[in-house]
Design a protein around this motif. Structure first.
Motif, PDB file in Angstrom:
ATOM      1  N   LEU A   8     -33.741  22.810  59.187  1.00  0.00           N
ATOM      2  CA  LEU A   8     -34.702  22.217  60.124  1.00  0.00           C
ATOM      3  C   LEU A   8     -35.145  20.822  59.688  1.00  0.00           C
ATOM      4  CD1 LEU A   8     -36.986  25.285  60.962  1.00  0.00           C
ATOM      5  CD2 LEU A   8     -35.288  24.205  62.451  1.00  0.00           C
ATOM      6  N   SER A   9     -35.009  20.509  58.395  1.00  0.00           N
ATOM      7  CA  SER A   9     -35.413  19.184  57.924  1.00  0.00           C
ATOM      8  C   SER A   9     -34.505  18.083  58.467  1.00  0.00           C
ATOM      9  CB  SER A   9     -35.433  19.145  56.393  1.00  0.00           C
ATOM     10  OG  SER A   9     -34.117  19.220  55.860  1.00  0.00           O
ATOM     11  N   GLN A  31     -33.555  18.212  61.662  1.00  0.00           N
ATOM     12  CA  GLN A  31     -33.686  18.381  63.104  1.00  0.00           C
ATOM     13  C   GLN A  31     -34.999  17.786  63.608  1.00  0.00           C
ATOM     14  OE1 GLN A  31     -31.036  19.973  64.632  1.00  0.00           O
ATOM     15  NE2 GLN A  31     -30.122  20.232  62.601  1.00  0.00           N
ATOM     16  N   ARG A  32     -35.007  17.510  64.916  1.00  0.00           N
ATOM     17  CA  ARG A  32     -36.249  17.194  65.622  1.00  0.00           C
ATOM     18  C   ARG A  32     -36.538  18.390  66.512  1.00  0.00           C
ATOM     19  NH1 ARG A  32     -37.810  11.691  68.874  1.00  0.00           N
ATOM     20  NH2 ARG A  32     -39.654  12.493  69.949  1.00  0.00           N
ATOM     21  N   THR A  66     -33.768  22.714  68.922  1.00  0.00           N
ATOM     22  CA  THR A  66     -33.720  21.639  67.935  1.00  0.00           C
ATOM     23  C   THR A  66     -32.706  20.583  68.344  1.00  0.00           C
ATOM     24  OG1 THR A  66     -32.020  22.745  66.614  1.00  0.00           O
ATOM     25  CG2 THR A  66     -34.310  23.273  66.098  1.00  0.00           C
ATOM     26  N   ASN A 111     -35.425  12.008  59.340  1.00  0.00           N
ATOM     27  CA  ASN A 111     -36.681  12.610  58.882  1.00  0.00           C
ATOM     28  C   ASN A 111     -36.984  12.213  57.440  1.00  0.00           C
ATOM     29  OD1 ASN A 111     -37.231  13.950  61.293  1.00  0.00           O
ATOM     30  ND2 ASN A 111     -36.074  15.775  60.690  1.00  0.00           N
ATOM     31  N   GLN A 133     -41.422  14.870  66.570  1.00  0.00           N
ATOM     32  CA  GLN A 133     -40.825  14.307  65.362  1.00  0.00           C
ATOM     33  C   GLN A 133     -41.532  14.751  64.091  1.00  0.00           C
ATOM     34  OE1 GLN A 133     -42.701  12.676  67.458  1.00  0.00           O
ATOM     35  NE2 GLN A 133     -43.983  11.127  66.475  1.00  0.00           N
ATOM     36  N   GLY A 181     -40.191  18.012  62.130  1.00  0.00           N
ATOM     37  CA  GLY A 181     -39.045  17.752  61.271  1.00  0.00           C
ATOM     38  C   GLY A 181     -39.415  16.950  60.040  1.00  0.00           C
ATOM     39  N   GLN A 187     -41.098  19.199  57.593  1.00  0.00           N
ATOM     40  CA  GLN A 187     -40.126  20.051  56.913  1.00  0.00           C
ATOM     41  C   GLN A 187     -39.351  19.259  55.871  1.00  0.00           C
ATOM     42  OE1 GLN A 187     -40.030  23.458  57.750  1.00  0.00           O
ATOM     43  NE2 GLN A 187     -39.015  23.408  55.757  1.00  0.00           N
TER      44      GLN A 187
END
Length: 283
Positions: free
Chosen positions: A34-35, A37-38, A45, A52, A249, A252, A255
């Motif tokens: 997930l880090s 992803q937005r 996602t 990010n 935003q 992400g 994360q």
């Protein structure tokens, strides 16, 4: 008995292993995914690559929180270990009431972090008010000192127990031989006791280092990052980014901050473990 253990060990290991995978390994893998992803929900996602992570290091609040946490960690780690070791030295000299003192010093570690934070907030704000000084939420320096006092008060007793165990494992005949050879108390402390309790120092330094970096609930209760996020530590900054900011935003980015935070703690902990273990001696 040994044969039975070697035969059926998977039966005993499997439940704990499954719980560890469900509670730690899988969330970590999913969080790392997930880090990149937005997203607003984990089921919807959009891949953004390393954007990010770029945003993490462009966020001034994160950089300030890192600096604040780093300074806090150094100060609290040194104070906790020095004070805990000094108390352990005193309590291993055979004075009366040693067990009572150990219990009293250890008790603060049993209090939950949130409750402890609010208790010390009342105490410290009362002292500051009587001194006609700004309250914790209005003075970042006072908030820093308050966090250090709180951390020391909670952790010193726990580390003291570990140091007491380490000091009690030092061979008595070794100390007696040093005294016969004319060694002073100072020489015995620095040339015999300290090298012999290095395993305890390794453990205590590791615990205080990681606990200080990961501090969250006490930070929330004592200062909540005030004033204007000036006393915000890394864990609280990640929480505020993920839950306190609106916009897809920020989930992400929050994360990504958590992954960076994890890597920072791991790297620093490994360096510390390597350094302190290299100083250990075989008894």
């Amino acid at each position: 008995m040994q044969k039975a253990i070697s035969k059926y060990w998977p039966v005993f290991v499997l439940p704990t292993l499954i719980a560890f995978i469900i509670g730690f390994i899988w969330p970590f893998i999913w969080g790392t995914y997930l880090s990149f992803q937005r997203f607003t929900t984990v089921s919807k996602t959009t891949f953004v690559g390393i954007q990010n992570y770029i945003s993490v290091f462009q966020d001034s609040t994160f950089l300030h929180a890192f600096g604040f946490t780093a300074v806090f960690t150094v100060v609290s780690t040194v104070l906790i270990n020095v004070c805990a070791f000094a108390i352990a030295i005193v309590l291993t000299r055979g004075i009366k009431g040693t067990n009572i003192f150990r219990t009293v010093y250890f008790m603060p570690n049993l209090i939950g972090g949130i409750l402890l934070g609010y208790i010390w907030q009342i105490l410290l704000n009362g002292v500051l008010a009587n001194l006609q000084k700004p309250l914790l939420a209005l003075d970042a320096k006072a908030g820093f000192v308050g966090l250090v006092i709180l951390m020391c008060w909670q952790q010193i007793g726990y580390m003291m127990i570990i140091y007491v165990a380490g000091l009690q494992s030092v061979p008595g005949d070794l100390i007696e031989a040093a005294k016969i050879d004319g060694a002073s108390d100072r020489e015995i402390l620095f040339k015999i006791k300290l090298p012999m309790v290095m395993p305890s120092i390794t453990i205590c330094t590791f615990l205080t280092l990681t606990n200080s970096f990961k501090l969250f609930d006490q930070n929330v209760a004592l200062t909540a990052g005030e004033p204007a996020n000036a006393s915000e530590m890394l864990a609280l900054n990640i929480y505020n980014t993920f839950y306190g900011r609106s916009g897809a935003q920020w989930k992400g980015i929050g994360q990504a901050k958590a992954v960076v935070f994890f890597l920072i703690v791991v790297v620093i902990s490994l360096i510390q473990l390597h350094f302190t273990r290299s100083k250990e001696v075989q008894q």
